[in-house]
Design an enzyme around this catalytic site. Structure first.
Site, PDB file in Angstrom:
ATOM      1  N   ASN A 118      43.520  65.467  21.220  1.00 15.78           N
ATOM      2  CA  ASN A 118      44.329  65.287  22.413  1.00 15.78           C
ATOM      3  C   ASN A 118      43.470  64.836  23.591  1.00 15.78           C
ATOM      4  O   ASN A 118      42.272  64.575  23.448  1.00 15.78           O
ATOM      5  CB  ASN A 118      45.112  66.565  22.732  1.00 15.78           C
ATOM      6  CG  ASN A 118      44.199  67.752  23.041  1.00 15.78           C
ATOM      7  OD1 ASN A 118      43.019  67.584  23.364  1.00 15.78           O
ATOM      8  ND2 ASN A 118      44.746  68.944  22.944  1.00 15.78           N
ATOM      9  N   HIS A 146      54.297  60.515  15.950  1.00 15.26           N
ATOM     10  CA  HIS A 146      52.998  61.138  16.220  1.00 15.26           C
ATOM     11  C   HIS A 146      53.004  61.900  17.537  1.00 15.26           C
ATOM     12  O   HIS A 146      52.333  62.924  17.678  1.00 15.26           O
ATOM     13  CB  HIS A 146      51.895  60.075  16.265  1.00 15.26           C
ATOM     14  CG  HIS A 146      51.266  59.820  14.938  1.00 15.26           C
ATOM     15  ND1 HIS A 146      50.605  60.791  14.219  1.00 15.26           N
ATOM     16  CD2 HIS A 146      51.185  58.688  14.196  1.00 15.26           C
ATOM     17  CE1 HIS A 146      50.147  60.274  13.091  1.00 15.26           C
ATOM     18  NE2 HIS A 146      50.492  59.004  13.049  1.00 15.26           N
ATOM     19  N   ASP A 186      47.383  54.963   6.174  1.00 13.79           N
ATOM     20  CA  ASP A 186      47.120  56.295   6.718  1.00 13.79           C
ATOM     21  C   ASP A 186      46.579  57.244   5.658  1.00 13.79           C
ATOM     22  O   ASP A 186      45.727  58.094   5.952  1.00 13.79           O
ATOM     23  CB  ASP A 186      48.419  56.891   7.279  1.00 13.79           C
ATOM     24  CG  ASP A 186      48.595  56.586   8.747  1.00 13.79           C
ATOM     25  OD1 ASP A 186      47.685  56.022   9.370  1.00 13.79           O
ATOM     26  OD2 ASP A 186      49.678  56.919   9.285  1.00 13.79           O
ATOM     27  N   TYR A 233      35.997  66.127  13.883  1.00 11.81           N
ATOM     28  CA  TYR A 233      37.078  66.857  14.529  1.00 11.81           C
ATOM     29  C   TYR A 233      38.389  66.494  13.828  1.00 11.81           C
ATOM     30  O   TYR A 233      38.746  65.316  13.741  1.00 11.81           O
ATOM     31  CB  TYR A 233      37.164  66.497  16.012  1.00 11.81           C
ATOM     32  CG  TYR A 233      38.136  67.382  16.770  1.00 11.81           C
ATOM     33  CD1 TYR A 233      37.681  68.482  17.473  1.00 11.81           C
ATOM     34  CD2 TYR A 233      39.502  67.130  16.734  1.00 11.81           C
ATOM     35  CE1 TYR A 233      38.570  69.315  18.145  1.00 11.81           C
ATOM     36  CE2 TYR A 233      40.394  67.959  17.382  1.00 11.81           C
ATOM     37  CZ  TYR A 233      39.923  69.052  18.093  1.00 11.81           C
ATOM     38  OH  TYR A 233      40.813  69.886  18.741  1.00 11.81           O
ATOM     39  N   SER A 286      48.464  57.050  19.245  1.00 11.94           N
ATOM     40  CA  SER A 286      48.591  56.107  18.139  1.00 11.94           C
ATOM     41  C   SER A 286      49.586  55.007  18.471  1.00 11.94           C
ATOM     42  O   SER A 286      50.528  55.209  19.243  1.00 11.94           O
ATOM     43  CB  SER A 286      49.042  56.853  16.882  1.00 11.94           C
ATOM     44  OG  SER A 286      48.994  56.012  15.758  1.00 11.94           O
ATOM     45  N   GLU A 343       7.817  37.809  33.845  1.00  9.18           N
ATOM     46  CA  GLU A 343       8.603  38.955  34.286  1.00  9.18           C
ATOM     47  C   GLU A 343       7.830  39.864  35.242  1.00  9.18           C
ATOM     48  O   GLU A 343       8.324  40.921  35.643  1.00  9.18           O
ATOM     49  CB  GLU A 343       9.078  39.758  33.075  1.00  9.18           C
ATOM     50  CG  GLU A 343      10.028  38.965  32.183  1.00  9.18           C
ATOM     51  CD  GLU A 343      10.705  39.806  31.119  1.00  9.18           C
ATOM     52  OE1 GLU A 343      10.252  40.945  30.865  1.00  9.18           O
ATOM     53  OE2 GLU A 343      11.704  39.335  30.546  1.00  9.18           O
ATOM     54  N   GLN A 347      55.138  55.750  13.498  1.00 11.22           N
ATOM     55  CA  GLN A 347      54.129  55.981  14.527  1.00 11.22           C
ATOM     56  C   GLN A 347      54.698  56.737  15.710  1.00 11.22           C
ATOM     57  O   GLN A 347      54.016  57.556  16.328  1.00 11.22           O
ATOM     58  CB  GLN A 347      53.552  54.646  15.009  1.00 11.22           C
ATOM     59  CG  GLN A 347      52.648  53.974  14.005  1.00 11.22           C
ATOM     60  CD  GLN A 347      51.515  54.876  13.564  1.00 11.22           C
ATOM     61  OE1 GLN A 347      50.676  55.271  14.367  1.00 11.22           O
ATOM     62  NE2 GLN A 347      51.496  55.223  12.297  1.00 11.22           N
ATOM     63  N   GLN A 375      36.256  73.056  23.713  1.00 10.83           N
ATOM     64  CA  GLN A 375      35.244  74.042  23.336  1.00 10.83           C
ATOM     65  C   GLN A 375      34.613  73.706  21.986  1.00 10.83           C
ATOM     66  O   GLN A 375      33.420  73.954  21.772  1.00 10.83           O
ATOM     67  CB  GLN A 375      35.834  75.454  23.333  1.00 10.83           C
ATOM     68  CG  GLN A 375      36.940  75.709  22.323  1.00 10.83           C
ATOM     69  CD  GLN A 375      38.319  75.421  22.865  1.00 10.83           C
ATOM     70  OE1 GLN A 375      38.479  74.649  23.791  1.00 10.83           O
ATOM     71  NE2 GLN A 375      39.333  76.059  22.283  1.00 10.83           N
ATOM     72  N   GLU A 420      46.457  49.052  17.315  1.00  8.19           N
ATOM     73  CA  GLU A 420      45.715  49.893  16.368  1.00  8.19           C
ATOM     74  C   GLU A 420      46.104  49.503  14.942  1.00  8.19           C
ATOM     75  O   GLU A 420      45.257  49.252  14.094  1.00  8.19           O
ATOM     76  CB  GLU A 420      46.035  51.363  16.635  1.00  8.19           C
ATOM     77  CG  GLU A 420      45.361  52.329  15.678  1.00  8.19           C
ATOM     78  CD  GLU A 420      45.829  53.761  15.862  1.00  8.19           C
ATOM     79  OE1 GLU A 420      45.200  54.659  15.278  1.00  8.19           O
ATOM     80  OE2 GLU A 420      46.841  53.985  16.565  1.00  8.19           O
ATOM     81  N   HIS A 421      47.394  49.486  14.693  1.00 10.52           N
ATOM     82  CA  HIS A 421      47.940  49.058  13.393  1.00 10.52           C
ATOM     83  C   HIS A 421      48.799  47.819  13.614  1.00 10.52           C
ATOM     84  O   HIS A 421      49.652  47.813  14.506  1.00 10.52           O
ATOM     85  CB  HIS A 421      48.831  50.141  12.780  1.00 10.52           C
ATOM     86  CG  HIS A 421      48.230  51.513  12.729  1.00 10.52           C
ATOM     87  ND1 HIS A 421      48.405  52.443  13.743  1.00 10.52           N
ATOM     88  CD2 HIS A 421      47.465  52.108  11.790  1.00 10.52           C
ATOM     89  CE1 HIS A 421      47.779  53.559  13.417  1.00 10.52           C
ATOM     90  NE2 HIS A 421      47.196  53.386  12.254  1.00 10.52           N
ATOM     91  N   HIS A 428       1.692  44.432  30.389  1.00 11.40           N
ATOM     92  CA  HIS A 428       2.147  43.915  29.098  1.00 11.40           C
ATOM     93  C   HIS A 428       1.224  42.784  28.634  1.00 11.40           C
ATOM     94  O   HIS A 428       0.787  42.736  27.474  1.00 11.40           O
ATOM     95  CB  HIS A 428       3.580  43.376  29.210  1.00 11.40           C
ATOM     96  CG  HIS A 428       4.645  44.423  29.143  1.00 11.40           C
ATOM     97  ND1 HIS A 428       4.740  45.429  30.061  1.00 11.40           N
ATOM     98  CD2 HIS A 428       5.674  44.611  28.257  1.00 11.40           C
ATOM     99  CE1 HIS A 428       5.784  46.197  29.762  1.00 11.40           C
ATOM    100  NE2 HIS A 428       6.367  45.720  28.667  1.00 11.40           N
TER     101      HIS A 428
END
Length: 422
Positions: free
Chosen positions: A206, A254, A353, A121, A229, A407, A251, A183, A319-320, A412
């Site tokens: 998003n 974004h 990036d 994506y 981000s 067990e 950042q 979708q 994240e960074h 088994h």
């Protein structure tokens, strides 16, 4: 951008946005419609949300050729060089199948197999992201995935940005669809008349994309639930305030929910960065969006010591993470939680990036505490191999049967003991 003193307050733990009940219900309805009506539903929602009525969902070769002609040779060369760097880095991540043999004849091992199909994506909307194409497609290719399907929202003209299509061509992605949102995620997971289903979906989006990925997990695998981000800069008084401010704003632009933090041991730097952020904000094309991120979701933290500053970074789990300190490399071993670590003045976050090679699809919202960047490992699966010899079986069968009965699983135990009677 507020200055806060760590001696007076703690840093709250981040958490991923779970969405509202209305958003979750909307995503569930979209997914159900796509499962039921396929392309018809995808076209309907593309017209509703993107304002585009599509005759064909698929991007044809002519559209990609046109995109390549739109970009000048220098830009194409830069994209190609970035792709080469990304491929070289990810090729070092490849794991091989392996097998060991014990003295008693037992063979144990692990078989590494690439996924059959992956869906990537690529976000659209307020910006175009050719880098996301490269960062998602290339590790899948290096892993050996045979079919890579790319989805990305169309613009109001019904087209995909030229840079995104050019990156797809350079990365060798041919199966491209101009659809986005929940979708698109549903189409990748369940398939439609035009799109064959995939085994895994990667790439950020998003809140509706994030919620859709959460909904389809289990039907397909996903890389992560991506939040807004974020960046944290860890700096001392050797850092340059204008550079730190610029990195924070890289950042913040974004989106309004982005987070940009400075953690420093220098009150003077904190005050200088605070002023620089305000000066530079007004000069940004996306200043309105960046201002919301800076004023509502970002902060400058002043620590009493290096130890306190490092612990603050580990609490944020960014994240960074940029480390702009005099002895930056010496501190890296103390960083436990960060998606990517940028060391030194010249390792500005945008280097990662776009160009350096490591993946920029990173854990957000504090999830670096337990997760990792996108990698070749995300596009393979591993099967254990177990081959016991008779000698090994005879040596261990009674132990296995006894363990099974511990067990309460008699069948088994009997499955093991049946081999002792033949």
């Amino acid at each position: 951008m507020d200055i806060r003193f760590l001696s007076e307050r703690s840093i709250p733990r981040q958490s991923l946005d779970q969405g509202t009940e209305a958003q979750r219900k909307s995503v569930q309805e979209i997914i159900a419609e796509v499962k039921d009506k396929g392309d018809e539903a995808v076209r309907f929602y593309t017209e509703q949300f993107d304002g585009v009525k599509l005759e064909s969902l698929k991007v044809n070769d002519g559209e990609v050729d046109e995109a390549l002609q739109e970009l000048d040779e220098e830009l194409l060369s830069i994209l190609q060089e970035a792709a080469n760097n990304i491929r070289a880095f990810h090729e070092k991540q490849v794991q091989q199948s392996w097998m060991t043999t014990e003295e008693n004849g037992t063979m144990l091992g692990q078989k590494v197999t690439a996924l059959d199909a992956a869906g990537i994506y690529v976000p659209g909307g307020t910006a175009a992201y050719p880098s996301s194409v490269l960062m998602n497609a290339i590790p899948a290719q290096v892993a050996g995935v045979k079919r890579i399907v790319m989805v990305t929202p169309p613009g109001k003209d019904g087209k995909v940005p030229a840079g995104v299509l050019a990156a797809a061509r350079l990365a060798g992605v041919r199966d491209i669809y101009k659809i986005g949102g929940a979708q698109a995620v549903a189409a990748l997971a369940y398939g439609t008349e035009s799109i064959e289903p995939v085994d895994k979906i990667t790439g950020p989006g998003n809140i509706f994309v994030a919620l859709a990925k959460r909904e389809v997990f289990g039907v397909v695998d996903i890389d992560m639930i991506a939040g807004p981000s974020d960046v944290t800069v860890l700096a001392d008084d050797t850092a340059f305030a204008n550079e730190v401010a610029a990195d924070l704003l890289s950042q913040a632009e974004h989106g309004e929910l982005s987070q940009a933090n400075l953690v420093t041991t220098s009150k003077a730097l904190a005050e200088a960065v605070q002023k620089e952020v305000e000066i530079q904000l007004n000069e940004l094309p996306r200043h309105e969006m960046a201002r919301v991120a800076i004023e509502e979701h970002s902060a400058i933290y002043v620590a009493d010591s290096f130890e306190q500053a490092v612990e603050a970074v580990n609490q944020i789990a960014p994240e960074h993470l940029e480390v702009q300190m005099e002895n930056a490399m010496e501190l890296v071993g103390k960083i436990r939680h960060a998606g990517a670590i940028f060391i030194g003045r010249y390792s500005s976050e945008p280097i990662g990036d776009y160009f350096a090679g490591p993946n920029h699809t990173l854990p957000t919202s504090g999830t670096a505490r337990f997760s990792s960047p996108l990698s070749v490992d995300d596009f393979v699966k591993k099967s254990s191999i177990i081959s016991y010899s008779k000698a090994a079986f005879d040596e261990n069968s009674s132990k296995v049967a006894k363990f099974a009965r511990l067990e309460g699983l008699e069948a088994h135990a009997r499955a093991i003991e049946a081999r002792n009677r033949n």
